[in-house]
Write a protein that holds these residues in place. Structure first.
Motif, PDB file in Angstrom:
ATOM      1  N   TYR A   1      -8.866   4.849  93.479  1.00 53.29           N
ATOM      2  CA  TYR A   1      -8.765   5.704  92.295  1.00 53.29           C
ATOM      3  C   TYR A   1      -7.816   5.109  91.253  1.00 53.29           C
ATOM      4  O   TYR A   1      -7.174   5.832  90.504  1.00 53.29           O
ATOM      5  N   ARG A   2      -7.760   3.784  91.199  1.00 45.62           N
ATOM      6  CA  ARG A   2      -6.822   3.082  90.321  1.00 45.62           C
ATOM      7  C   ARG A   2      -7.054   3.340  88.843  1.00 45.62           C
ATOM      8  O   ARG A   2      -6.126   3.240  88.043  1.00 45.62           O
ATOM      9  N   GLU A   3      -8.272   3.701  88.466  1.00 44.18           N
ATOM     10  CA  GLU A   3      -8.588   3.877  87.053  1.00 44.18           C
ATOM     11  C   GLU A   3      -8.506   5.327  86.601  1.00 44.18           C
ATOM     12  O   GLU A   3      -8.795   5.621  85.441  1.00 44.18           O
ATOM     13  N   GLN A   4      -8.115   6.214  87.495  1.00 38.16           N
ATOM     14  CA  GLN A   4      -8.015   7.630  87.137  1.00 38.16           C
ATOM     15  C   GLN A   4      -6.564   8.020  86.924  1.00 38.16           C
ATOM     16  O   GLN A   4      -5.716   7.799  87.797  1.00 38.16           O
TER      17      GLN A   4
ATOM     18  N   GLU B   1      -0.541  -6.435  90.659  1.00 39.45           N
ATOM     19  CA  GLU B   1       0.203  -5.424  89.903  1.00 39.45           C
ATOM     20  C   GLU B   1       1.103  -4.609  90.828  1.00 39.45           C
ATOM     21  O   GLU B   1       2.247  -4.303  90.498  1.00 39.45           O
TER      22      GLU B   1
ATOM     23  N   PRO C   1     -11.154  -7.291  90.787  1.00 37.90           N
ATOM     24  CA  PRO C   1     -10.308  -6.107  90.522  1.00 37.90           C
ATOM     25  C   PRO C   1      -9.313  -5.827  91.640  1.00 37.90           C
ATOM     26  O   PRO C   1      -8.212  -5.330  91.375  1.00 37.90           O
TER      27      PRO C   1
ATOM     28  N   TRP D   1      -5.300  -5.683  91.142  1.00 35.75           N
ATOM     29  CA  TRP D   1      -4.554  -4.491  91.582  1.00 35.75           C
ATOM     30  C   TRP D   1      -3.420  -4.884  92.523  1.00 35.75           C
ATOM     31  O   TRP D   1      -2.297  -4.378  92.413  1.00 35.75           O
TER      32      TRP D   1
ATOM     33  N   ARG E   1      -5.385  11.682  89.892  1.00 37.58           N
ATOM     34  CA  ARG E   1      -6.152  11.425  91.108  1.00 37.58           C
ATOM     35  C   ARG E   1      -6.324  12.702  91.917  1.00 37.58           C
ATOM     36  O   ARG E   1      -5.429  13.534  91.971  1.00 37.58           O
TER      37      ARG E   1
END
Length: 212
Positions: free
Chosen positions: A70-73, A203, A196, A200, A76
Motif C-alpha cells: 500500500y505504498r502509494e496510498q 527509500e 518499484p 521502495w 492505508r
C-alpha cells in the motif's frame, strides 16, 4: 445461526482466544509488538449442496510487506491478510476432509453435514489447531524465524508468496545492518527484480539512516 458459525463459536474460538487471537467474523488476528500480523481465517466454499465445506488457513503479514503493498496510498487500510508474505493451509484429517483422496488444493477442504458430523469436525479442527497449526505458525511472527523456516521447510505446508530475494529483504530491512540489506537490494536490482520494490527498499533504508 449458520452451522459453520456454530462450529467456529463452539470449537475454534476457545482455542484461538487461549492463544491470544482477537476475533472478527471468521477471522482471527494476533499482532506482534512491531506491528506484524498473523491471521487465521475460516473460509466457506460453496462446492457441495449437501455439506458445509470450508478452508482454514493462516497468513503472516510482516509490516514491511503491508507497507510495500500500500505504498502509494496516503491513507492505508487496517492490516489484513491480503498483504500476506506467507500462507499455511490447515489440512484436515481424512475423516473430516471433503475430498480425502484428492490432491491440493482440494485436499485442504474441511467438511461436515450438519448436525451429524459437525461436532466431530469441530473437535478435530480444535485438536489440529492446538497440536499442529498454532505451534507451527505463532513462532513465525518473529521475522528471523520466518526467514529461517522459509529457507529450511519450503514444502512443509508453508508457502511464501514472494521470491526468495524479495522475502529476505522484507524480513531483514527493519532490523539488520543497513549495509547488509543494501547489498541484498543491489543484488536484487542487478538480477532484474521488480523496480518499484527496489526503489521502495532503498527509500525505507534511507529513512532508517536518517532516523539513526
Amino acid at each position: 445461526m449458520n452451522p459453520l458459525d456454530t462450529l467456529v463459536r463452539e470449537y475454534v474460538v476457545p482455542v484461538m482466544k487461549a492463544a491470544g487471537f482477537a476475533k472478527k467474523g471468521r477471522t482471527f488476528r494476533l499482532v506482534a509488538p512491531n506491528g506484524d500480523h498473523l491471521f487465521m481465517q475460516v473460509w466457506p466454499e460453496a462446492v457441495d449442496p449437501e455439506k458445509h465445506v470450508f478452508d482454514v488457513f493462516f497468513s503472516v503479514v510482516p509490516l514491511p510487506s503491508w507497507d510495500f503493498a500500500y505504498r502509494e496510498q496516503a491513507e492505508r487500510p487496517a492490516v489484513n491478510a491480503s498483504g500476506a508474505l506467507a500462507r499455511y493451509e490447515v489440512i484436515p484429517p481424512p475423516a473430516v476432509a471433503h475430498q480425502p483422496d484428492s490432491e491440493m488444493p482440494f485436499r485442504s477442504r474441511w467438511a461436515f453435514a450438519d448436525p451429524e458430523t459437525r461436532d466431530i469436525c469441530g473437535r478435530e479442527l480444535a485438536r489440529v489447531l492446538t497440536e499442529v497449526a498454532l505451534p507451527r505458525m505463532v513462532p513465525l511472527l518473529d521475522r528471523k524465524t520466518l526467514l529461517t523456516e522459509s529457507r529450511i521447510n519450503p514444502n512443509d505446508g508453508l508457502v511464501t508468496l514472494r521470491d526468495d530475494d524479495t522475502c529476505e529483504i522484507m524480513l531483514r530491512i527493519d532490523d539488520d545492518p543497513v549495509a547488509d540489506v543494501a547489498a541484498l537490494v543491489d543484488k536484487a536490482e542487478a538480477d532484474g527484480d521488480f523496480p518499484p520494490f527496489v526503489a521502495w527498499a532503498r527509500e525505507r533504508l534511507a529513512r532508517r539512516v536518517a532516523g539513526a
